[in-house]
Design a protein around this motif. Structure first.
Motif, PDB file in Angstrom:
ATOM      1  N   TYR A 173      -8.203   3.320  -3.594  1.00  0.00           N
ATOM      2  CA  TYR A 173      -9.312   3.389  -2.649  1.00  0.00           C
ATOM      3  C   TYR A 173      -9.172   4.656  -1.816  1.00  0.00           C
ATOM      4  N   THR A 174     -10.240   5.029  -1.148  1.00  0.00           N
ATOM      5  CA  THR A 174     -10.269   6.264  -0.367  1.00  0.00           C
ATOM      6  C   THR A 174     -10.652   5.947   1.073  1.00  0.00           C
ATOM      7  N   VAL A 175      -9.923   6.541   2.011  1.00  0.00           N
ATOM      8  CA  VAL A 175     -10.233   6.448   3.427  1.00  0.00           C
ATOM      9  C   VAL A 175     -10.146   7.855   3.989  1.00  0.00           C
ATOM     10  N   GLU A 176     -11.253   8.298   4.591  1.00  0.00           N
ATOM     11  CA  GLU A 176     -11.309   9.641   5.170  1.00  0.00           C
ATOM     12  C   GLU A 176     -10.822  10.712   4.195  1.00  0.00           C
ATOM     13  N   GLN A 202       4.428 -10.333  -0.574  1.00  0.00           N
ATOM     14  CA  GLN A 202       5.729 -10.215   0.085  1.00  0.00           C
ATOM     15  C   GLN A 202       5.674 -10.885   1.453  1.00  0.00           C
ATOM     16  N   ARG A 203       6.813 -11.319   1.933  1.00  0.00           N
ATOM     17  CA  ARG A 203       6.900 -11.782   3.319  1.00  0.00           C
ATOM     18  C   ARG A 203       6.761 -10.545   4.193  1.00  0.00           C
ATOM     19  N   LEU A 204       5.883 -10.628   5.154  1.00  0.00           N
ATOM     20  CA  LEU A 204       5.596  -9.456   5.967  1.00  0.00           C
ATOM     21  C   LEU A 204       6.620  -9.274   7.071  1.00  0.00           C
ATOM     22  N   LEU A 205       7.185  -8.089   7.116  1.00  0.00           N
ATOM     23  CA  LEU A 205       8.086  -7.716   8.201  1.00  0.00           C
ATOM     24  C   LEU A 205       7.328  -6.894   9.232  1.00  0.00           C
ATOM     25  N   ALA A 206       6.437  -6.044   8.765  1.00  0.00           N
ATOM     26  CA  ALA A 206       5.650  -5.196   9.644  1.00  0.00           C
ATOM     27  C   ALA A 206       4.356  -5.913  10.016  1.00  0.00           C
ATOM     28  N   MET A 207       3.933  -5.731  11.229  1.00  0.00           N
ATOM     29  CA  MET A 207       2.691  -6.358  11.687  1.00  0.00           C
ATOM     30  C   MET A 207       1.469  -5.553  11.272  1.00  0.00           C
ATOM     31  N   LYS A 208       1.672  -4.290  10.929  1.00  0.00           N
ATOM     32  CA  LYS A 208       0.556  -3.433  10.566  1.00  0.00           C
ATOM     33  C   LYS A 208       0.980  -2.520   9.421  1.00  0.00           C
ATOM     34  N   SER A 209       0.059  -2.299   8.492  1.00  0.00           N
ATOM     35  CA  SER A 209       0.333  -1.424   7.356  1.00  0.00           C
ATOM     36  C   SER A 209       0.505   0.022   7.817  1.00  0.00           C
ATOM     37  N   ARG A 210       1.336   0.763   7.115  1.00  0.00           N
ATOM     38  CA  ARG A 210       1.472   2.201   7.389  1.00  0.00           C
ATOM     39  C   ARG A 210       0.244   2.965   6.911  1.00  0.00           C
ATOM     40  N   TYR A 211      -0.517   2.373   6.002  1.00  0.00           N
ATOM     41  CA  TYR A 211      -1.672   3.030   5.402  1.00  0.00           C
ATOM     42  C   TYR A 211      -2.935   2.233   5.701  1.00  0.00           C
ATOM     43  N   PRO A 212      -4.075   2.912   5.783  1.00  0.00           N
ATOM     44  CA  PRO A 212      -5.329   2.184   6.064  1.00  0.00           C
ATOM     45  C   PRO A 212      -5.736   1.284   4.906  1.00  0.00           C
ATOM     46  N   TYR A 272      -5.525   6.258  -1.570  1.00  0.00           N
ATOM     47  CA  TYR A 272      -4.453   5.291  -1.390  1.00  0.00           C
ATOM     48  C   TYR A 272      -4.494   4.329  -2.565  1.00  0.00           C
ATOM     49  N   LEU A 273      -3.442   3.542  -2.690  1.00  0.00           N
ATOM     50  CA  LEU A 273      -3.464   2.461  -3.670  1.00  0.00           C
ATOM     51  C   LEU A 273      -2.892   1.215  -3.029  1.00  0.00           C
ATOM     52  N   GLU A 274      -3.271   0.085  -3.603  1.00  0.00           N
ATOM     53  CA  GLU A 274      -2.783  -1.201  -3.141  1.00  0.00           C
ATOM     54  C   GLU A 274      -2.318  -1.997  -4.345  1.00  0.00           C
ATOM     55  N   ILE A 275      -1.126  -2.539  -4.263  1.00  0.00           N
ATOM     56  CA  ILE A 275      -0.633  -3.421  -5.309  1.00  0.00           C
ATOM     57  C   ILE A 275      -1.290  -4.781  -5.074  1.00  0.00           C
ATOM     58  N   LEU A 276      -2.036  -5.251  -6.051  1.00  0.00           N
ATOM     59  CA  LEU A 276      -2.766  -6.504  -5.917  1.00  0.00           C
ATOM     60  C   LEU A 276      -1.817  -7.688  -6.029  1.00  0.00           C
ATOM     61  N   LYS A 277      -2.107  -8.727  -5.294  1.00  0.00           N
ATOM     62  CA  LYS A 277      -1.276  -9.946  -5.285  1.00  0.00           C
ATOM     63  C   LYS A 277       0.183  -9.606  -5.000  1.00  0.00           C
ATOM     64  N   PHE A 278       0.389  -8.725  -4.037  1.00  0.00           N
ATOM     65  CA  PHE A 278       1.731  -8.244  -3.699  1.00  0.00           C
ATOM     66  C   PHE A 278       2.619  -9.386  -3.227  1.00  0.00           C
ATOM     67  N   ARG A 331       0.823  -1.207   0.000  1.00  0.00           N
ATOM     68  CA  ARG A 331       0.000   0.000   0.000  1.00  0.00           C
ATOM     69  C   ARG A 331       0.857   1.257   0.000  1.00  0.00           C
ATOM     70  N   SER A 332       0.248   2.316  -0.549  1.00  0.00           N
ATOM     71  CA  SER A 332       0.925   3.610  -0.617  1.00  0.00           C
ATOM     72  C   SER A 332      -0.123   4.699  -0.753  1.00  0.00           C
ATOM     73  N   GLU A 333       0.273   5.914  -0.467  1.00  0.00           N
ATOM     74  CA  GLU A 333      -0.589   7.041  -0.805  1.00  0.00           C
ATOM     75  C   GLU A 333      -0.695   7.082  -2.321  1.00  0.00           C
ATOM     76  N   ALA A 334      -1.796   7.619  -2.821  1.00  0.00           N
ATOM     77  CA  ALA A 334      -2.010   7.623  -4.269  1.00  0.00           C
ATOM     78  C   ALA A 334      -2.065   9.019  -4.872  1.00  0.00           C
ATOM     79  N   ARG A 335      -1.740  10.042  -4.098  1.00  0.00           N
ATOM     80  CA  ARG A 335      -1.735  11.384  -4.676  1.00  0.00           C
ATOM     81  C   ARG A 335      -0.621  11.472  -5.709  1.00  0.00           C
ATOM     82  N   PRO A 336      -0.954  11.850  -6.935  1.00  0.00           N
ATOM     83  CA  PRO A 336       0.057  11.909  -8.000  1.00  0.00           C
ATOM     84  C   PRO A 336       1.276  12.752  -7.646  1.00  0.00           C
ATOM     85  N   SER A 337       1.079  13.860  -6.957  1.00  0.00           N
ATOM     86  CA  SER A 337       2.219  14.716  -6.605  1.00  0.00           C
ATOM     87  C   SER A 337       3.188  13.989  -5.668  1.00  0.00           C
TER      88      SER A 337
END
Length: 105
Positions: free
Chosen positions: A80-83, A95-105, A87-93, A39-45
């Motif tokens: 997708y939009t939250v509040e 990866q082995r998870l290192l973080a227990m929680k996403s930085r983005y909703p 944001y965007l999500e790479i589908l079928k990403f 996941r990442s922010e999706a603002r083009p700038s």
């Protein structure tokens, strides 16, 4: 920046093959900045500044919007939009998870 493993299937992916060359570079760079959940922010700038810090004079926000659209149409990402934040999500990403929680909703 997270460490990423690229799978060998990326070279023979029909979905990635739908992208033009610059769209594919955009997608591969996107994998470098996404969190461990794809996941990442999706603002083009912000994407432009994060993905192309040394090419700001050659990559425009409309370019980023175009490439996001190509990736979305190819089924590689979803926006997708939250509040009221995009944001965007790479589908079928996958990866082995290192973080227990996403930085983005």
């Amino acid at each position: 920046m997270p460490t990423r493993l690229l799978r060998e299937g990326i070279l023979s992916s029909e979905r990635i093959n739908q992208l033009d060359e610059k769209g594919e570079v955009f997608y591969r760079r996107l994998m470098s900045i996404a969190d461990d959940y794809g996941r990442s922010e999706a603002r083009p700038s912000l994407l432009r500044a994060s993905l192309y810090p040394l090419k700001l004079d050659r990559v425009s926000e409309p370019d980023v919007v175009k490439w996001m659209g190509e990736c979305s149409e190819a089924g590689l990402i979803r926006k997708y939009t939250v509040e009221n934040k995009e944001y965007l999500e790479i589908l079928k990403f996958g990866q082995r998870l290192l973080a227990m929680k996403s930085r983005y909703p």
